[in-house]
Design a protein around this motif. Structure first.
Motif, PDB file in Angstrom:
ATOM      1  N   ALA A  79       0.846  -1.210   0.000  1.00 48.51           N
ATOM      2  CA  ALA A  79       0.000   0.000   0.000  1.00 48.51           C
ATOM      3  C   ALA A  79       0.874   1.251   0.000  1.00 48.51           C
ATOM      4  CB  ALA A  79      -0.926  -0.017   1.217  1.00 48.51           C
ATOM      5  N   GLN A 137       0.957   4.177  -2.779  1.00 50.78           N
ATOM      6  CA  GLN A 137       0.700   5.577  -2.401  1.00 50.78           C
ATOM      7  C   GLN A 137       1.581   6.538  -3.199  1.00 50.78           C
ATOM      8  OE1 GLN A 137       1.872   6.640   1.573  1.00 50.78           O
ATOM      9  NE2 GLN A 137       0.381   8.309   1.714  1.00 50.78           N
ATOM     10  N   VAL A 165      -3.034   8.714  -1.135  1.00 52.50           N
ATOM     11  CA  VAL A 165      -3.559   7.515  -0.488  1.00 52.50           C
ATOM     12  C   VAL A 165      -3.118   6.304  -1.305  1.00 52.50           C
ATOM     13  CG1 VAL A 165      -5.617   6.353   0.420  1.00 52.50           C
ATOM     14  CG2 VAL A 165      -5.578   8.850   0.257  1.00 52.50           C
ATOM     15  N   SER A 206      -3.395   1.800  -1.354  1.00 56.71           N
ATOM     16  CA  SER A 206      -4.155   0.673  -0.819  1.00 56.71           C
ATOM     17  C   SER A 206      -3.646  -0.629  -1.423  1.00 56.71           C
ATOM     18  CB  SER A 206      -5.641   0.875  -1.150  1.00 56.71           C
ATOM     19  OG  SER A 206      -6.402  -0.163  -0.606  1.00 56.71           O
ATOM     20  N   ASN A 250      -5.112   6.839  -5.176  1.00 57.58           N
ATOM     21  CA  ASN A 250      -6.216   7.724  -5.551  1.00 57.58           C
ATOM     22  C   ASN A 250      -5.867   8.465  -6.836  1.00 57.58           C
ATOM     23  OD1 ASN A 250      -4.354   9.056  -3.847  1.00 57.58           O
ATOM     24  ND2 ASN A 250      -5.849  10.588  -3.212  1.00 57.58           N
ATOM     25  N   CYS A 302     -11.053   6.858  -5.178  1.00 57.29           N
ATOM     26  CA  CYS A 302     -10.238   6.590  -3.992  1.00 57.29           C
ATOM     27  C   CYS A 302      -9.291   5.412  -4.258  1.00 57.29           C
ATOM     28  CB  CYS A 302     -11.121   6.219  -2.808  1.00 57.29           C
ATOM     29  SG  CYS A 302     -12.070   7.579  -2.130  1.00 57.29           S
ATOM     30  N   GLU A 310      -8.696   2.840  -2.398  1.00 57.53           N
ATOM     31  CA  GLU A 310      -9.287   1.544  -2.055  1.00 57.53           C
ATOM     32  C   GLU A 310     -10.093   0.992  -3.231  1.00 57.53           C
ATOM     33  OE1 GLU A 310      -9.345   4.380  -0.401  1.00 57.53           O
ATOM     34  OE2 GLU A 310      -9.803   4.121   1.723  1.00 57.53           O
ATOM     35  N   VAL A 343      -4.800   0.314   4.026  1.00 60.50           N
ATOM     36  CA  VAL A 343      -4.953   1.690   3.554  1.00 60.50           C
ATOM     37  C   VAL A 343      -3.896   2.563   4.233  1.00 60.50           C
ATOM     38  CG1 VAL A 343      -6.559   3.623   3.269  1.00 60.50           C
ATOM     39  CG2 VAL A 343      -7.457   1.297   3.459  1.00 60.50           C
ATOM     40  N   GLY A 353      -2.435   6.768   4.125  1.00 63.94           N
ATOM     41  CA  GLY A 353      -2.719   8.087   3.574  1.00 63.94           C
ATOM     42  C   GLY A 353      -1.873   9.135   4.259  1.00 63.94           C
ATOM     43  N   PRO A 367     -10.926   4.430   5.468  1.00 63.04           N
ATOM     44  CA  PRO A 367     -11.697   4.411   4.220  1.00 63.04           C
ATOM     45  C   PRO A 367     -12.957   5.272   4.332  1.00 63.04           C
ATOM     46  CG  PRO A 367     -11.265   2.167   5.000  1.00 63.04           C
ATOM     47  CD  PRO A 367     -10.808   3.095   6.070  1.00 63.04           C
ATOM     48  N   CYS A 406     -16.201   3.824   0.044  1.00 60.68           N
ATOM     49  CA  CYS A 406     -15.274   2.685  -0.032  1.00 60.68           C
ATOM     50  C   CYS A 406     -15.663   1.584   0.952  1.00 60.68           C
ATOM     51  CB  CYS A 406     -13.843   3.145   0.196  1.00 60.68           C
ATOM     52  SG  CYS A 406     -13.187   4.081  -1.200  1.00 60.68           S
ATOM     53  N   VAL A 463      -5.559  -0.097   8.776  1.00 65.13           N
ATOM     54  CA  VAL A 463      -5.336   1.335   8.559  1.00 65.13           C
ATOM     55  C   VAL A 463      -3.960   1.641   9.147  1.00 65.13           C
ATOM     56  CG1 VAL A 463      -6.258   3.632   9.016  1.00 65.13           C
ATOM     57  CG2 VAL A 463      -7.817   1.694   8.809  1.00 65.13           C
TER      58      VAL A 463
END
Ligand code: THU
Length: 129
Positions: free
Chosen positions: A10, A14, A26, A28, A42, A53, A55, A75, A77, A84, A88, A103
Protein backbone atom coordinates in the motif's frame (compact mmCIF):
# COMPACT_ATOMS: atom_id res chain seq x y z
CA UNK A 1 -1.76 -13.19 6.45
CA UNK A 2 1.32 -10.99 6.24
CA UNK A 3 0.01 -7.63 7.43
CA UNK A 4 3.35 -5.86 7.11
CA UNK A 5 3.75 -6.94 3.50
CA UNK A 6 0.24 -5.76 2.64
CA UNK A 7 1.04 -2.38 4.22
CA UNK A 8 4.34 -2.23 2.35
CA UNK A 9 2.49 -2.73 -0.94
CA UNK A 10 0.00 0.00 0.00
CA UNK A 11 2.88 2.37 0.81
CA UNK A 12 4.42 1.66 -2.60
CA UNK A 13 1.09 2.31 -4.31
CA UNK A 14 0.70 5.58 -2.40
CA UNK A 15 3.72 6.94 -4.28
CA UNK A 16 1.76 6.62 -7.53
CA UNK A 17 -1.15 8.78 -6.33
CA UNK A 18 -2.32 11.26 -8.96
CA UNK A 19 -3.41 14.12 -6.74
CA UNK A 20 -2.80 17.50 -8.41
CA UNK A 21 -5.79 19.08 -6.61
CA UNK A 22 -5.85 17.83 -3.01
CA UNK A 23 -2.17 16.78 -2.86
CA UNK A 24 -3.44 14.14 -0.41
CA UNK A 25 -1.83 10.81 -1.25
CA UNK A 26 -3.56 7.52 -0.49
CA UNK A 27 -2.42 3.98 -1.25
CA UNK A 28 -4.15 0.67 -0.82
CA UNK A 29 -3.46 -3.04 -1.18
CA UNK A 30 -6.11 -5.74 -1.37
CA UNK A 31 -5.62 -9.40 -0.52
CA UNK A 32 -7.93 -11.73 -2.42
CA UNK A 33 -9.13 -15.18 -1.39
CA UNK A 34 -6.41 -16.99 -3.34
CA UNK A 35 -3.61 -14.87 -1.89
CA UNK A 36 -3.21 -12.45 -4.78
CA UNK A 37 -2.52 -8.80 -4.02
CA UNK A 38 -3.78 -5.82 -6.02
CA UNK A 39 -2.76 -2.26 -5.28
CA UNK A 40 -4.27 1.13 -6.00
CA UNK A 41 -3.79 4.84 -5.48
CA UNK A 42 -6.22 7.72 -5.55
CA UNK A 43 -6.74 9.35 -8.92
CA UNK A 44 -8.14 12.87 -9.08
CA UNK A 45 -9.93 14.43 -12.04
CA UNK A 46 -10.14 18.16 -12.69
CA UNK A 47 -13.94 18.13 -12.64
CA UNK A 48 -13.56 16.47 -9.18
CA UNK A 49 -16.55 14.09 -9.02
CA UNK A 50 -14.98 11.30 -11.12
CA UNK A 51 -12.13 11.12 -8.58
CA UNK A 52 -11.46 7.57 -7.46
CA UNK A 53 -10.24 6.59 -3.99
CA UNK A 54 -7.21 4.32 -3.63
CA UNK A 55 -9.29 1.54 -2.05
CA UNK A 56 -11.71 1.39 -4.96
CA UNK A 57 -8.89 1.50 -7.49
CA UNK A 58 -7.34 -1.58 -5.85
CA UNK A 59 -10.65 -3.41 -5.39
CA UNK A 60 -11.81 -2.78 -8.96
CA UNK A 61 -8.47 -3.98 -10.29
CA UNK A 62 -8.94 -7.24 -8.37
CA UNK A 63 -12.55 -7.72 -9.40
CA UNK A 64 -11.82 -6.92 -13.04
CA UNK A 65 -9.20 -9.67 -13.00
CA UNK A 66 -11.82 -12.19 -11.95
CA UNK A 67 -11.59 -12.19 -8.15
CA UNK A 68 -14.82 -12.21 -6.19
CA UNK A 69 -13.75 -12.03 -2.58
CA UNK A 70 -11.52 -9.76 -0.53
CA UNK A 71 -9.89 -11.12 2.61
CA UNK A 72 -8.12 -7.95 3.70
CA UNK A 73 -7.37 -4.41 2.63
CA UNK A 74 -4.62 -2.08 3.82
CA UNK A 75 -4.95 1.69 3.55
CA UNK A 76 -2.28 4.36 3.99
CA UNK A 77 -2.72 8.09 3.57
CA UNK A 78 -1.26 11.46 4.41
CA UNK A 79 -3.20 11.83 7.67
CA UNK A 80 -2.64 10.06 10.98
CA UNK A 81 -4.47 6.78 10.23
CA UNK A 82 -6.41 7.44 7.03
CA UNK A 83 -9.68 5.55 7.24
CA UNK A 84 -11.70 4.41 4.22
CA UNK A 85 -14.48 6.82 3.27
CA UNK A 86 -18.11 5.74 3.48
CA UNK A 87 -18.36 4.90 -0.20
CA UNK A 88 -15.27 2.68 -0.03
CA UNK A 89 -16.62 0.93 3.06
CA UNK A 90 -19.72 -0.01 1.09
CA UNK A 91 -17.58 -1.27 -1.81
CA UNK A 92 -15.46 -3.35 0.59
CA UNK A 93 -18.73 -4.72 1.99
CA UNK A 94 -19.78 -5.91 -1.46
CA UNK A 95 -16.74 -8.15 -1.84
CA UNK A 96 -15.64 -8.69 1.74
CA UNK A 97 -18.31 -8.98 4.39
CA UNK A 98 -15.70 -10.63 6.64
CA UNK A 99 -12.77 -8.57 5.43
CA UNK A 100 -10.10 -7.20 7.73
CA UNK A 101 -9.37 -3.51 7.23
CA UNK A 102 -5.85 -2.39 8.15
CA UNK A 103 -5.34 1.34 8.56
CA UNK A 104 -1.64 2.07 8.73
CA UNK A 105 0.82 4.87 9.31
CA UNK A 106 3.72 2.51 8.65
CA UNK A 107 4.50 -1.22 8.57
CA UNK A 108 4.91 -1.14 12.35
CA UNK A 109 2.14 1.27 13.26
CA UNK A 110 -1.30 0.12 12.25
CA UNK A 111 -4.81 -0.50 13.49
CA UNK A 112 -6.98 -3.36 12.45
CA UNK A 113 -10.76 -3.65 12.19
CA UNK A 114 -13.36 -5.93 10.77
CA UNK A 115 -15.46 -4.42 8.03
CA UNK A 116 -18.44 -4.95 10.30
CA UNK A 117 -16.89 -2.65 12.90
CA UNK A 118 -16.47 0.11 10.32
CA UNK A 119 -19.84 -0.44 8.66
CA UNK A 120 -22.22 -2.02 11.17
CA UNK A 121 -25.73 -3.16 10.25
CA UNK A 122 -24.79 -2.96 6.61
CA UNK A 123 -26.80 -3.52 3.48
CA UNK A 124 -25.29 -6.04 1.06
CA UNK A 125 -25.81 -8.52 -1.75
CA UNK A 126 -27.68 -10.97 0.50
CA UNK A 127 -30.45 -8.42 1.01
CA UNK A 128 -31.37 -8.65 -2.64
CA UNK A 129 -31.76 -12.44 -2.62
N1 THU B 1 -9.31 9.40 -0.57
C1 THU B 1 -8.99 8.09 -0.76
O1 THU B 1 -8.27 7.74 -1.72
N2 THU B 1 -9.48 7.17 0.11
C2 THU B 1 -10.27 7.48 1.18
O2 THU B 1 -10.80 6.59 1.81
C3 THU B 1 -10.41 8.87 1.58
C4 THU B 1 -10.15 9.87 0.51
C5 THU B 1 -8.79 10.38 -1.52
C6 THU B 1 -9.81 10.98 -2.43
C7 THU B 1 -9.16 12.29 -2.82
O3 THU B 1 -8.28 12.04 -3.90
C8 THU B 1 -8.31 12.64 -1.60
O4 THU B 1 -8.19 11.47 -0.84
C9 THU B 1 -8.89 13.76 -0.75
O5 THU B 1 -10.21 13.48 -0.42
Amino acid sequence: MDRKYLIKRALEAQKKAYVPYSKFRVGSAVLTEDGSIYTGCNIEISSYSPTLCAERTAIFKAISEGHKKIKAIAVVGDSDYTYPCGVCRQVIREFGKDAIVIVANSEDDYREYTLDELLPHSFGPEDLK
